[in-house]
Write an enzyme that holds these catalytic residues in place. Structure first.
Site, PDB file in Angstrom:
ATOM      1  N   ASP A  88      -6.055  -4.522   0.698  1.00  5.15           N
ATOM      2  CA  ASP A  88      -7.103  -4.678   1.722  1.00  5.15           C
ATOM      3  C   ASP A  88      -7.663  -6.107   1.729  1.00  5.15           C
ATOM      4  OD1 ASP A  88      -7.137  -1.898   2.444  1.00  5.15           O
ATOM      5  OD2 ASP A  88      -8.402  -1.475   0.698  1.00  5.15           O
ATOM      6  N   ASP A 107      -0.495  -5.173   3.078  1.00  6.12           N
ATOM      7  CA  ASP A 107      -0.949  -3.978   3.775  1.00  6.12           C
ATOM      8  C   ASP A 107      -0.286  -4.000   5.147  1.00  6.12           C
ATOM      9  OD1 ASP A 107      -2.206  -1.829   4.885  1.00  6.12           O
ATOM     10  OD2 ASP A 107      -4.154  -2.302   3.997  1.00  6.12           O
ATOM     11  N   THR A 151      -5.452   1.933   9.721  1.00  5.11           N
ATOM     12  CA  THR A 151      -4.527   2.935  10.291  1.00  5.11           C
ATOM     13  C   THR A 151      -5.256   3.933  11.188  1.00  5.11           C
ATOM     14  OG1 THR A 151      -2.995   2.719   8.446  1.00  5.11           O
ATOM     15  CG2 THR A 151      -2.889   4.774   9.682  1.00  5.11           C
ATOM     16  N   ILE A 168      -0.263  -1.977   7.728  1.00  6.26           N
ATOM     17  CA  ILE A 168      -1.264  -1.769   8.786  1.00  6.26           C
ATOM     18  C   ILE A 168      -2.592  -1.507   8.091  1.00  6.26           C
ATOM     19  CG2 ILE A 168      -2.059  -0.346  10.702  1.00  6.26           C
ATOM     20  CD1 ILE A 168       0.724   0.152  11.529  1.00  6.26           C
ATOM     21  N   ASP A 169      -3.529  -2.432   8.221  1.00  9.66           N
ATOM     22  CA  ASP A 169      -4.878  -2.203   7.716  1.00  9.66           C
ATOM     23  C   ASP A 169      -5.715  -1.720   8.894  1.00  9.66           C
ATOM     24  OD1 ASP A 169      -6.960  -2.447   5.594  1.00  9.66           O
ATOM     25  OD2 ASP A 169      -7.840  -3.702   7.151  1.00  9.66           O
ATOM     26  N   GLU A 201       0.815  -1.216   0.000  1.00 11.90           N
ATOM     27  CA  GLU A 201       0.000   0.000   0.000  1.00 11.90           C
ATOM     28  C   GLU A 201       0.845   1.260   0.000  1.00 11.90           C
ATOM     29  OE1 GLU A 201      -2.811   0.863   3.207  1.00 11.90           O
ATOM     30  OE2 GLU A 201      -3.456   2.634   2.087  1.00 11.90           O
TER      31      GLU A 201
HETATM   32  P1  2AM Z   1      -6.166   1.314   5.613  1.00  7.93           P
HETATM   33  O1  2AM Z   1      -6.373   1.556   7.034  1.00  7.93           O
HETATM   34  O2  2AM Z   1      -5.068   0.372   5.299  1.00  7.93           O
HETATM   35  O3  2AM Z   1      -6.050   2.578   4.793  1.00  7.93           O
HETATM   36  C1  2AM Z   1     -11.551   1.492   6.589  1.00  7.93           C
HETATM   37  O4  2AM Z   1     -12.913   1.515   6.453  1.00  7.93           O
HETATM   38  C2  2AM Z   1     -10.992   0.416   5.695  1.00  7.93           C
HETATM   39  O5  2AM Z   1     -10.906   0.916   4.349  1.00  7.93           O
HETATM   40  C3  2AM Z   1      -9.602   0.021   6.057  1.00  7.93           C
HETATM   41  O6  2AM Z   1      -9.408  -1.319   5.680  1.00  7.93           O
HETATM   42  C4  2AM Z   1      -8.747   0.984   5.260  1.00  7.93           C
HETATM   43  O7  2AM Z   1      -7.445   0.526   5.030  1.00  7.93           O
HETATM   44  C5  2AM Z   1      -9.540   1.029   3.982  1.00  7.93           C
HETATM   45  N1  2AM Z   1      -9.366   2.295   3.258  1.00  7.93           N
HETATM   46  C6  2AM Z   1      -9.095   3.500   3.756  1.00  7.93           C
HETATM   47  N2  2AM Z   1      -9.030   4.444   2.788  1.00  7.93           N
HETATM   48  C7  2AM Z   1      -9.269   3.788   1.638  1.00  7.93           C
HETATM   49  C8  2AM Z   1      -9.322   4.188   0.275  1.00  7.93           C
HETATM   50  N3  2AM Z   1      -9.143   5.445  -0.094  1.00  7.93           N
HETATM   51  N4  2AM Z   1      -9.576   3.235  -0.656  1.00  7.93           N
HETATM   52  C9  2AM Z   1      -9.755   1.956  -0.296  1.00  7.93           C
HETATM   53  N5  2AM Z   1      -9.721   1.513   0.979  1.00  7.93           N
HETATM   54  C10 2AM Z   1      -9.482   2.420   1.938  1.00  7.93           C
HETATM   55 CA    CA Z   2      -5.995  -1.274   4.014  1.00  5.21          CA
HETATM   56 CA    CA Z   3      -2.817   0.280   5.290  1.00  7.18          CA
HETATM   57 CA    CA Z   4      -4.263   3.645   3.988  1.00 12.93          CA
END
Ligand code: 2AM
Ligand code: CA
Ligand code: CA
Ligand code: CA
Length: 262
Positions: free
Chosen positions: A214, A87, A92, A89-90, A69
């Site tokens: 994701d 990913d 964040t 940290i999923d 990512e």
């Molecule tokens: P992340 O924390 O790795 O960014 C939050 O509802 C979920 O959607 C998390 O799994 C987050 O991953 C992901 N997410 C956040 N922003 C996003 C984006 N712009 N497009 C796709 N997924 C997103």
């Molecule tokens: Ca993610």
């Molecule tokens: Ca992430």
């Molecule tokens: Ca992110």
């Protein structure tokens, strides 16, 4: 021919180490930045964790490619060969604000086919993992094959933003689904929500926008647990694009697809 059991042992060791580093980071102050918008966060720990894996993969498996990512991996345009989809940290936003409900997610694909999948819930020390054709586990406990769930007993993971505003399809039907099921939940980590579908904590998970990192680990784990993962149209997921993802227990996947999503 790859030695998948050997790779599996190695990945588990690395995930344990990366988890230790992330846990240790709780006592340090984070450097937090915004990406595409003020709520789209990234921290030094996301970047350091991605780098942790990339350095090790490059040394141990130089022919493998990496799609991560935070963009420190390769520019992956095709599914040929072995690709690690990471990913670091999923969830964040949860990591920053709640110090829980986030995970490391890794899917290892060969010519587009999932071979190994991992989702590590660091705070709860729960590692969900799967091996192609062999099933899925939570730590050392093998997950039972998922049973069908009737809509009225289903607990569905869905982010409320998709009920409030979405340009993907008929909102009325999603609201009807939210009314008909037993309950809805939103954890803010796609990877964990997929891990929960695999382990039966959720019956289904619906999102309009997930990137490959994701869902790469979670798709494998749900499928090895006997669940079904597709786009919200029912079509196959495209592993290199953003997809609207729908994962569910068998039976329930068909019911929700036919009665609410189509
Ligand atoms: P992340 O924390 O790795 O960014 C939050 O509802 C979920 O959607 C998390 O799994 C987050 O991953 C992901 N997410 C956040 N922003 C996003 C984006 N712009 N497009 C796709 N997924 C997103
Ligand atoms: Ca993610
Ligand atoms: Ca992430
Ligand atoms: Ca992110």
């Amino acid at each position: 021919m790859e030695n998948w059991s050997g790779i599996d042992e190695t990945v588990k060791r690395w995930i344990g180490e990366a988890g230790e580093n992330i846990r240790a980071s709780f006592t340090h102050s984070l450097s937090i930045q915004s990406k595409s918008n003020p709520n789209d966060l990234v921290t030094n720990v996301d970047e350091e964790t991605e780098r942790f894996f990339i350095e090790r993969i490059r040394t141990s498996f130089p022919s493998h490619r990496i799609l991560g990512e935070e963009g420190q991996g390769d520019d992956v345009q095709s599914l040929d060969g072995v690709i690690w989809i990471i990913d670091p940290i999923d969830g964040t936003m949860n990591f920053v604000h709640q110090q829980r409900n986030f995970a490391i997610s890794i899917g290892i694909y060969e010519d587009g086919i999932g071979q190994l999948g991992y989702i590590y819930d660091i705070v709860h020390d729960e590692l969900y993992h799967a091996k192609k054709g062999q099933g899925a586990w939570m730590n050392d406990v093998k997950l039972d094959p998922l049973d069908p769930v009737p809509v009225e007993q289903a607990i569905v993971g869905i982010n409320s933003t998709w009920l409030i505003q979405n340009r993907h399809f008929d909102q009325e039907k999603l609201i009807q689904l939210a009314n008909d099921v037993r309950g809805t939940r939103s954890y803010g980590s796609a990877a964990l929500e997929l891990a929960y579908v695999a382990s039966g904590r959720l019956s289904a998970y619906i999102t309009m926008r997930n990137a490959p990192w994701d869902f790469a680990g979670g798709k494998m784990i749900v499928e090895e647990a006997g669940g079904v993962v597709s786009k919200i149209t029912g079509d196959d997921i495209d592993m290199l694009s953003v997809n609207p993802v729908f994962a569910a227990a068998p039976g329930l996947h068909e019911d929700i697809l036919n009665n609410y999503l189509k």
